[in-house]
Design an enzyme around this catalytic site. Structure first.
Site, short mmCIF file in Angstrom:
data_model
loop_
_atom_site.label_atom_id
_atom_site.label_comp_id
_atom_site.label_asym_id
_atom_site.label_seq_id
_atom_site.Cartn_x
_atom_site.Cartn_y
_atom_site.Cartn_z
N GLY A 166 0.82 -1.26 -0.08
CA GLY A 166 0.31 0.07 0.03
C GLY A 166 0.75 1.12 -0.13
CB ALA A 167 4.34 1.90 -1.01
CG ASN B 236 0.62 1.10 5.13
OD1 ASN B 236 0.32 1.62 6.14
ND2 ASN B 236 0.36 1.05 3.79
CB ALA C 263 -14.42 -8.02 13.81
CB SER D 7 -6.28 -0.16 14.33
OG SER D 7 -7.17 0.94 14.76
NE ARG E 186 -5.19 5.34 -0.27
CZ ARG E 186 -6.49 5.49 -0.41
NH1 ARG E 186 -7.01 6.39 -1.01
NH2 ARG E 186 -7.23 4.24 0.06
CE LYS F 204 -6.29 -2.42 10.90
NZ LYS F 204 -4.82 -2.54 9.99
CE1 TYR G 101 -9.56 -0.55 9.38
CE2 TYR G 101 -9.73 -0.02 11.77
CZ TYR G 101 -9.02 -0.10 10.53
OH TYR G 101 -7.72 0.43 10.64
#
Length: 233
Positions: free
Chosen positions: A12-13, A77, A144, A129, A15, A146, A142
């Site tokens: 995920g580089a 990421n 669950a 997170s 942004r 994480k 989200y």
């Protein structure tokens, strides 16, 4: 773990935090940085080697591991957020959260663990997170996913200890990236978060609390559930 002279891969580089990680690794003297994204044409950083990668696609993950056989630092990421409550939310979106954060991260670790082991052990950094530890109304899907990713990090750490791979879990709160653009809340500076994380990796930390929200959330874990969730009172 020394980042100077390392070879890193960041998912995920294109942004947000991923872009900051790729930039900061180069600034710290990384020999090579693979910057990956589902849409590689969006990666515009000078000095990186761009690879296409959708972490939910097993074939794409396998291809990335073959192409980047010199990696000794893996930054997991890539992520998504679909604010779905568990009781009434879209089950397809909830599954997509789990497919990305849990199964996608697991797929990356399984593919790159042999690479890291063959290169001396290295490090894996999983971006988690505060919602791994404490959920909020409307964010059940989200949270669950994480929480599952946090548990995955714990297990991977144990399973890869024998090959000398550091597995670090990063806990952080709201950060000023595109993913959080619609939320009117105080937000971290992503460059500061990345600095804290990379400092933690170089100190061999297993758990990196990247901001005050992470510190406060961890401090509240041993307490009574109702104290942690005033919504229940």
């Amino acid at each position: 773990m020394k980042l100077s002279g390392s070879t890193a891969l960041v998912t995920g580089a294109n942004r947000g935090l991923g872009r900051h990680f790729a930039t900061a690794l180069l600034e710290r003297g990384a020999k090579k940085v693979y910057a990956t994204a589902r849409r590689p044409e969006q990666v515009d950083l000078p000095g990186v080697e761009v690879l296409p990668l959708d972490i939910t696609d097993p074939d794409a993950v396998a291809a990335a591991a073959r192409a980047a056989g010199d990696v000794d630092v893996l930054i997991n990421n890539a992520g998504i957020t679909t604010p779905q409550p568990l009781m009434t939310g879209d089950l397809g979106e909830i599954r997509r959260e789990l497919d990305t954060h849990f199964f996608g991260t697991l797929s990356m670790i399984r593919a790159f663990a042999p690479v890291l082991g063959g290169n001396g052990g290295g490090a894996i950094v999983n971006l988690l997170s505060v919602l791994s530890w404490r959920t909020f109304p409307g964010s059940g899907g989200y949270a669950a996913a994480k929480a599952a990713q946090w548990s995955l990090t714990e297990s991977a750490r144990l399973e890869l200890a024998g090959q000398g791979t550091l597995v670090a879990g990063v806990i952080l709160g709201a950060t000023d990236t595109d993913m959080m653009a619609g939320w009117d809340v105080p937000k971290n500076d992503p460059a500061e978060v990345v600095r804290t994380v990379l400092d933690g990796v170089e100190q061999d930390l297993l758990e990196i609390l990247a901001d005050d929200a992470a510190v406060a959330t961890k401090a509240g874990l041993p307490g009574d559930v109702r104290a942690r969730y005033p919504e229940l009172s």
